[in-house]
Design an enzyme around this catalytic site. Structure first.
Site, PDB file in Angstrom:
ATOM      1  N   TRP A  27       5.657 -11.155   3.996  1.00 15.95           N
ATOM      2  CA  TRP A  27       5.309 -12.425   4.634  1.00 15.95           C
ATOM      3  C   TRP A  27       4.090 -13.073   3.989  1.00 15.95           C
ATOM      4  O   TRP A  27       3.721 -14.199   4.342  1.00 15.95           O
ATOM      5  CB  TRP A  27       5.059 -12.215   6.126  1.00 15.95           C
ATOM      6  CG  TRP A  27       6.258 -11.680   6.846  1.00 15.95           C
ATOM      7  CD1 TRP A  27       6.477 -10.386   7.230  1.00 15.95           C
ATOM      8  CD2 TRP A  27       7.425 -12.403   7.239  1.00 15.95           C
ATOM      9  NE1 TRP A  27       7.701 -10.262   7.835  1.00 15.95           N
ATOM     10  CE2 TRP A  27       8.303 -11.487   7.861  1.00 15.95           C
ATOM     11  CE3 TRP A  27       7.818 -13.739   7.121  1.00 15.95           C
ATOM     12  CZ2 TRP A  27       9.543 -11.865   8.359  1.00 15.95           C
ATOM     13  CZ3 TRP A  27       9.053 -14.114   7.631  1.00 15.95           C
ATOM     14  CH2 TRP A  27       9.896 -13.188   8.238  1.00 15.95           C
ATOM     15  N   ALA A  28       3.426 -12.382   3.072  1.00 20.82           N
ATOM     16  CA  ALA A  28       2.211 -12.924   2.454  1.00 20.82           C
ATOM     17  C   ALA A  28       2.582 -14.079   1.534  1.00 20.82           C
ATOM     18  O   ALA A  28       3.280 -13.888   0.546  1.00 20.82           O
ATOM     19  CB  ALA A  28       1.486 -11.828   1.677  1.00 20.82           C
TER      20      ALA A  28
ATOM     21  N   ALA B 149       0.824  -1.214   0.000  1.00 19.78           N
ATOM     22  CA  ALA B 149       0.000   0.000   0.000  1.00 19.78           C
ATOM     23  C   ALA B 149       0.857   1.262   0.000  1.00 19.78           C
ATOM     24  O   ALA B 149       0.690   2.157  -0.839  1.00 19.78           O
ATOM     25  CB  ALA B 149      -0.939  -0.005   1.210  1.00 19.78           C
TER      26      ALA B 149
ATOM     27  N   HIS C 106      -3.904 -12.897  12.983  1.00 21.06           N
ATOM     28  CA  HIS C 106      -3.340 -12.790  11.640  1.00 21.06           C
ATOM     29  C   HIS C 106      -3.613 -11.448  10.972  1.00 21.06           C
ATOM     30  O   HIS C 106      -2.694 -10.809  10.475  1.00 21.06           O
ATOM     31  CB  HIS C 106      -3.907 -13.922  10.784  1.00 21.06           C
ATOM     32  CG  HIS C 106      -3.382 -13.965   9.385  1.00 21.06           C
ATOM     33  ND1 HIS C 106      -2.025 -14.051   9.101  1.00 21.06           N
ATOM     34  CD2 HIS C 106      -4.021 -13.952   8.185  1.00 21.06           C
ATOM     35  CE1 HIS C 106      -1.861 -14.085   7.793  1.00 21.06           C
ATOM     36  NE2 HIS C 106      -3.040 -14.013   7.204  1.00 21.06           N
TER      37      HIS C 106
ATOM     38  N   ARG D  14     -12.134 -11.038   6.561  1.00 21.52           N
ATOM     39  CA  ARG D  14     -11.470 -10.864   5.268  1.00 21.52           C
ATOM     40  C   ARG D  14     -11.465 -12.160   4.472  1.00 21.52           C
ATOM     41  O   ARG D  14     -11.127 -13.222   4.992  1.00 21.52           O
ATOM     42  CB  ARG D  14     -10.031 -10.397   5.481  1.00 21.52           C
ATOM     43  CG  ARG D  14      -9.227 -10.306   4.205  1.00 21.52           C
ATOM     44  CD  ARG D  14      -7.809  -9.839   4.494  1.00 21.52           C
ATOM     45  NE  ARG D  14      -7.056 -10.816   5.265  1.00 21.52           N
ATOM     46  CZ  ARG D  14      -6.195 -11.679   4.742  1.00 21.52           C
ATOM     47  NH1 ARG D  14      -6.007 -11.720   3.431  1.00 21.52           N
ATOM     48  NH2 ARG D  14      -5.514 -12.503   5.510  1.00 21.52           N
TER      49      ARG D  14
ATOM     50  N   GLU E 201      -8.258 -20.572  -2.810  1.00 19.74           N
ATOM     51  CA  GLU E 201      -8.112 -20.556  -1.359  1.00 19.74           C
ATOM     52  C   GLU E 201      -9.494 -20.533  -0.718  1.00 19.74           C
ATOM     53  O   GLU E 201     -10.518 -20.464  -1.391  1.00 19.74           O
ATOM     54  CB  GLU E 201      -7.280 -19.344  -0.910  1.00 19.74           C
ATOM     55  CG  GLU E 201      -5.833 -19.409  -1.376  1.00 19.74           C
ATOM     56  CD  GLU E 201      -4.995 -18.261  -0.856  1.00 19.74           C
ATOM     57  OE1 GLU E 201      -5.520 -17.405  -0.127  1.00 19.74           O
ATOM     58  OE2 GLU E 201      -3.798 -18.215  -1.186  1.00 19.74           O
TER      59      GLU E 201
ATOM     60  N   HIS F 187      -5.674 -16.675  11.835  1.00 17.52           N
ATOM     61  CA  HIS F 187      -5.381 -17.623  10.764  1.00 17.52           C
ATOM     62  C   HIS F 187      -5.492 -19.032  11.332  1.00 17.52           C
ATOM     63  O   HIS F 187      -4.979 -19.317  12.417  1.00 17.52           O
ATOM     64  CB  HIS F 187      -3.977 -17.391  10.200  1.00 17.52           C
ATOM     65  CG  HIS F 187      -3.783 -18.020   8.860  1.00 17.52           C
ATOM     66  ND1 HIS F 187      -3.652 -19.383   8.692  1.00 17.52           N
ATOM     67  CD2 HIS F 187      -3.715 -17.485   7.612  1.00 17.52           C
ATOM     68  CE1 HIS F 187      -3.513 -19.648   7.406  1.00 17.52           C
ATOM     69  NE2 HIS F 187      -3.546 -18.513   6.726  1.00 17.52           N
TER      70      HIS F 187
ATOM     71  N   ARG G 248     -12.156 -18.420   6.659  1.00 24.00           N
ATOM     72  CA  ARG G 248     -11.192 -18.626   7.740  1.00 24.00           C
ATOM     73  C   ARG G 248     -11.820 -18.646   9.132  1.00 24.00           C
ATOM     74  O   ARG G 248     -11.379 -19.398   9.992  1.00 24.00           O
ATOM     75  CB  ARG G 248     -10.114 -17.532   7.683  1.00 24.00           C
ATOM     76  CG  ARG G 248      -9.153 -17.754   6.546  1.00 24.00           C
ATOM     77  CD  ARG G 248      -8.106 -16.665   6.500  1.00 24.00           C
ATOM     78  NE  ARG G 248      -7.167 -16.941   5.406  1.00 24.00           N
ATOM     79  CZ  ARG G 248      -6.211 -16.119   5.043  1.00 24.00           C
ATOM     80  NH1 ARG G 248      -6.069 -14.963   5.655  1.00 24.00           N
ATOM     81  NH2 ARG G 248      -5.394 -16.429   4.050  1.00 24.00           N
TER      82      ARG G 248
END
Length: 557
Positions: A58-59, A28, A358, A393, A127, A248, A297
């Protein structure tokens, strides 16, 4: 609107000037900086560590966009709305999914190299919560690292983007009209600029990432201490949906006393067909949701936690042995190496996993252009609440949100600049001096805040657990005030400033979570187990009272 609260800190010893100061160097922040430069504005990027050490790198899973044959923005929108459980802003989601594909193509043009098939097309995987293969990835499971590499490279070759690394942002500066006019910060280390200083700017953009370090166990890096949300609250800005912290489902379980940043086992591992099992090898997600392991999730994290409670276990397992060595080595090389470094070989044994904090679905409240409630202060990425994520999310929407809304902020700033609406600002020094200093807790309060939050406001919440957390947090705040009164205040330094930010964010989060008496998305109340649309299909807006205490007010339905 003047800043009413500020961190206790020395007066700035140096000053720098730019047009737009961007705080944060993930997808961003760097996207804003690169795009405002195209409009002829000077940009300065302030980052807490080095340029590529934010959350973006880290994504693992990827970036979601309707790029594949047969997929459409409308289908992406539908999946996002379902995951958000009634609290998404549909127009914000529509902006995300319609502008997303071209934003990803522009990212590729900037230099990001995504994995491609033999036909040269970008490979797409699936996913949790997605009904289509729409996740673009790089290096198998190193998508964030590749995006970060590409953007950092582009920023470094632009001589008109100034960089300040190892800098902790402190507080917003405003002019006499209450418009953002810059910020104060502390640069760690010695050099041309060190210690506390000030950056004066025509606009300020927060892209500081998340606040996962408010909990003991998290996938977030150590720098994710909620600095942007805390700054915004002290500046008088509104924040929204703080109670919706996504846990997560599958970080690597490394022991019962593990704290700090935990290794993440990407959602993409389940997307490729790995199974969640208990110690007996039973697939407990089958029959709980139509998508089984690929459910959203919150559903997966709750199911894992329930199974752990039922069996008195402190972890479950993710079984991908059927992938074989070749697939692990080529599709998930980073995860394979991480697991083996911790004594687990996914090729021959199931991976021990347990949920950890997360992603913050809430944050600083913004409009579709990234504007906050404080004029001249913008926010994007995880620190912001654009309305895209709602109560939970959808996997891999975060990188896309950072990208799309960063471009929108840059476009808004460019438009304002062209229209003469972005003049130089003069800091209202009297207002800055009149702001109430926040007493600083000692640095060791950080660990206690994290323990209180994990026990009282983690995956499972109740009125009793959150009352205990709130009481503990209030005691830390009271001790900080009493030390000031006794003229024994904590020294102003990075560790105590971070502790103060964590304390403020934790207190605000618990206040909102205690008020929301229902279970929705990633907010799970044991004492209110049902979703309550009649009373709670609305947002909680949090601001600071004159006392410095967070106050959460339900949005009118």
């Amino acid at each position: 609107m003047s800043v009413t609260h500020r961190l206790t800190a020395p007066a700035p010893g140096w000053t720098a000037t730019t047009d737009v100061v961007v705080v944060g160097s993930g997808v961003a922040g760097l996207t804003v900086a690169l795009n405002v430069r195209k409009a002829g504005l000077r940009a300065m990027v302030v980052t807490k560590a080095v340029l590529d050490e934010g959350s973006t790198r880290w994504a693992q899973g990827g970036i979601a966009a309707a790029l594949g044959e047969g997929d459409t923005p409308e289908q992406h929108l539908d999946d996002t709305l379902v995951a958000g459980v009634g609290l998404c802003d549909e127009e914000a989601v529509r902006t995300l999914v319609t502008e997303g594909p071209d934003a990803v193509r522009r990212l590729i043009a900037t230099g990001a190299r995504f994995d491609r098939g033999e036909d040269g097309e970008v490979l797409l995987t699936r996913e949790g919560g997605h009904h289509r293969h729409r996740i673009a990835h790089a290096g198998g499971d190193a998508t964030g690292a590749e995006i970060s590499r590409a953007l950092v490279s582009a920023v470094r070759v632009d001589p008109d983007i100034e960089l300040i690394e190892h800098a902790l942002v402190l507080d917003l500066l405003t002019d006499a009209e209450g418009h953002a006019a810059g910020l104060t910060l502390h640069v760690m280390g010695e050099g041309q600029r060190d210690g506390v200083g000030a950056v004066r700017a025509r606009a300020v953009v927060l892209a500081t990432g998340g606040m996962g370090q408010v909990f003991s166990a998290t996938t977030n890096p150590a720098v994710s201490t909620g600095d942007g949300v805390a700054l915004a609250l002290r500046a008088g800005a509104a924040v929204t949906d703080l109670e919706f912290v996504q846990f997560h489902p599958t970080p690597l379980w490394v022991g019962p006393d593990a704290e700090g940043q935990l290794p993440l086992i990407s959602e993409a591992v389940r997307g490729e067909g790995a199974h969640l099992v208990d110690a007996d090898g039973v697939r407990f997600m089958v029959g709980q949701h139509e998508l089984a392991e690929l459910a959203p999730r919150d559903i997966v994290a709750k199911a894992i936690t329930r199974r752990m409670q039922e069996q008195g276990a402190d972890h479950m397992f993710l079984d991908g042995r059927h992938f074989g060595a070749e697939m692990w080595e080529h599709r998930f090389p980073t995860i394979l190496a991480t697991c083996r470094a911790h004594g687990v070989d996914p090729v021959t044994e199931p991976i021990p996993i347990a949920p950890a904090a997360h992603y913050a679905s809430g944050g600083v409240r913004t409009d579709p252009r990234g504007r906050t409630s404080v004029p001249g202060l913008y926010a994007c990425g995880e620190v912001a609440c654009t309305g895209v994520h709602g109560a939970n999310r959808l996997a891999s929407n975060s990188l896309l949100e950072g990208l799309v809304f960063a471009e929108r902020i840059a476009a808004d700033l460019a438009g304002r600049h062209a229209a003469g609406e972005l003049p130089e600002r003069t800091v209202d020094v009297a207002a800055a001096r009149a702001a109430r200093p926040v007493p600083l807790p000692p640095s060791e309060a950080r660990a206690e805040i994290q323990r209180l939050m994990s026990r009282g406001a983690g995956v499972l919440r109740s009125a009793a657990s959150m009352a205990d957390a709130a009481a503990g947090l209030a005691l830390i705040a009271e001790q900080a005030r009493s030390h000031v009164a006794e003229e024994k205040p904590a020294d102003p330094r990075v560790e105590t400033w971070e502790a103060a930010n964590l304390l403020l964010v934790a207190t605000a989060l618990v206040a909102a979570a205690a008020q929301r008496e229902e279970t929705r998305g990633c907010h799970w109340r044991e004492d209110f187990p049902e979703r309550d649309d009649a009373h709670w299909r609305r947002h909680l807006i949090t601001t600071l009272a004159a006392s410095g205490d967070p106050v959460s007010t339900p949005e009118e339905q």
